[in-house]
Design an enzyme around this catalytic site. Sequence first.
Site, PDB file in Angstrom:
ATOM      1  N   ASP A 207       0.401  -2.510  13.536  1.00 12.03           N
ATOM      2  CA  ASP A 207       0.039  -3.312  12.360  1.00 12.03           C
ATOM      3  C   ASP A 207       0.794  -4.641  12.374  1.00 12.03           C
ATOM      4  OD1 ASP A 207      -1.336  -3.920  10.074  1.00 12.03           O
ATOM      5  OD2 ASP A 207      -0.025  -2.803   8.731  1.00 12.03           O
TER       6      ASP A 207
ATOM      7  N   GLY B 246       0.800  -1.210   0.000  1.00  9.64           N
ATOM      8  CA  GLY B 246       0.000   0.000   0.000  1.00  9.64           C
ATOM      9  C   GLY B 246       0.834   1.262   0.000  1.00  9.64           C
TER      10      GLY B 246
END
Length: 710
Positions: free
Chosen positions: A514, A399
């Site tokens: 994350d 991303g």
Amino acid sequence: MMSTAQWLLQISLLLWLSKGFAATQGKPGCQERCGDVDIPYPFGIGSAGCYFDEWFEVTCNNSTHPPKPFLKGVNLEVLNVSLDGTIRVNNPVLLSRNCSGKPSNHTQWWEGGPFSFSNTYTRFTAVGCSALAYFMQNDTVIGGCATICQMNVAITAKNASCYGLGCCQTQVPPGLLSFTANLGTYSEVSADEQEPCKYAFMVDQEWFISNVPDPHTVKDMEYVPAVLDWRIYNATCDASTSNLNTSTSFCGENTFCSTDTQTSSLICSCLPGHEGNPYLPQGCQGNIFYNHKTKCFLKIYFNYFQLLLLVFLSCAVIAIGVLGTLLSVLCAWWLYKVLKRRKKIKYKKKCFNRNGGLLLEQQLSSREGNVDKTKLFTSKELEKATDRYNENRVIGQGGQGTVYKGMLMDGRIVAIKKLKIMSDTKLQQFINEVVILCQINHRNVVKLLGCCLETEVPLLVYEFIPNGTLSEHIHGQNEEFPITWEMRLRIATEVAGALSYLHSAASVPIYHRDIKSTNILLDDKYRAKVADFGTSKFVAIDQTHLTTQVQGTFGYLDPEYFQSSQFTEKSDVYSFGIVLIELLTGKKPILSTRSEEWKSLASYFILSMERDRLSNLLDARVIKEGRKEDIDEIAFLARRCINMNGKKRPTMMEVAMELERIRKSQGDFRAQENSEEIEYNTTELIGPCDVTSTSTDSYLNTNAFSSSDV
């Protein structure tokens, strides 16, 4: 001092070189306007030659008055087109709940096209009492917001706003090409009795502020304006001439061509002092000449070659004979080289500032006592290291950007991350990752070697980790080199030790935010390396939590954080618990059942333990190689980590110590379940990851959200 005759001669030469033009926006012979809207190339109306490709084709509906243009590829009405890379369209109101006569469209999908929602101008907005609205991409929550309403108090235009009371907004991620939106309710009190109608939509923030005094009036609208970004894909600039004023470039003359090599896209713009359409061969014309004697501006039109000729002729008027002409040529050439060098230096400085160089220097200097000096690489060094970013050197994409394998001048093999075009949010994540990685010194955390800020997008240089991600080894197991029970236990211990260091031993506590198996890399000796600190945060020593916009990966996301937006150190513990379960079961965090419903691995794991069927869920290699006592202990530890009550989860230090003890004892201690610490009830087993779909597609249907779901 120049005489009047010489000055008049110069003006005559300028007028001779000048050429007026009628400003044109479309290709010759093509319709340039539909109703009140101008349609500039690369958009176009008519035959195929009037637009760049089918995505840019515009149809003009002449049955309305005035006529209305529509983007044929996405069937959206065009409100206006800007050559700076944005287009304003009428976008449908996406979702509705209990709104009479309003349909719902959960998905918008523009993959393969040049359009994405503008991160600068467009906002995802939800209206209604106790509304829980969010949108996902590839089963990952990428944004959302929630509203609250006071009981027995109606939302009126007087107290209506979009800061959470009956209306909420959130910024969309950059480059959003496709998403699935979800709308539900979370209040235990019947919110439908207060305000039954709820709806969500993408909207142009400037239009929303200027034209919607009461957000509840949008429920009567079928469409609202939204701003899209557009780029030219599958095209490149001519790199051999620095992307400027080239006949072989996609852009026209007197233009600057900006490229994104990762997406093979470009955008054109006129050079300073020029105006027009940069996508047409001679669309950018005009410049300004200032005369100091008359103190006035004279507008002329020329390209670079005409500019050099102008300088040459001007010098020739002043010079006498052949010597004067020669000096004029040398003067023009020297001026050209100086301007080119200054422009290159200015461009690098502009990139350095735009990529957060000043802010990064400020952050690093404020932590000078704790942060190692970070090397600033030059663009030439990294171009050579990656063979000019050859596609054969790509080892990963995500991303945030593309990762290349490279070799530095000293022979070191490195991983070079080339970030995507930077928005303000991405810039903060980039600076955040550099500052955090500079401060961390741990053998199980990937090491940052330096960065480069003088290019169009920032570059990060890491140590090269050769054996891929833990996820690849768990879910795509290699029979030639399988991941054994001993390796799984060691990797879990190493990752837990790294997280314990971040939470407790670093000079300033750090929350990773994350943790997942794809962010755990394996080096040449298959030792774990925790990576990707783009969303990590520093935490004050006396601070217990962070209140942030919810973001994370579906299946690893702490349900308590999802509900409260408060991220604690126990949220990292929950994500690590899911990684432990992956190591035990070899299964992904989100499972598809026989009835095509989507369930979380965490729920299956807990139910399997309660029904004494854990062996049915375990990986065959784990059962074959691991001792039952060790497997049971780690299973109970994982269960404690994913407790729905964050306060009942262990700290990462406790987890690391427990795993180290299990490794050393290898079965000397049999796990004992603490009923108080791992108490679960039916409500706790159902979270945002456990919502099932009753439709035929693979997207989660959250229109049936209730208080127990959250």
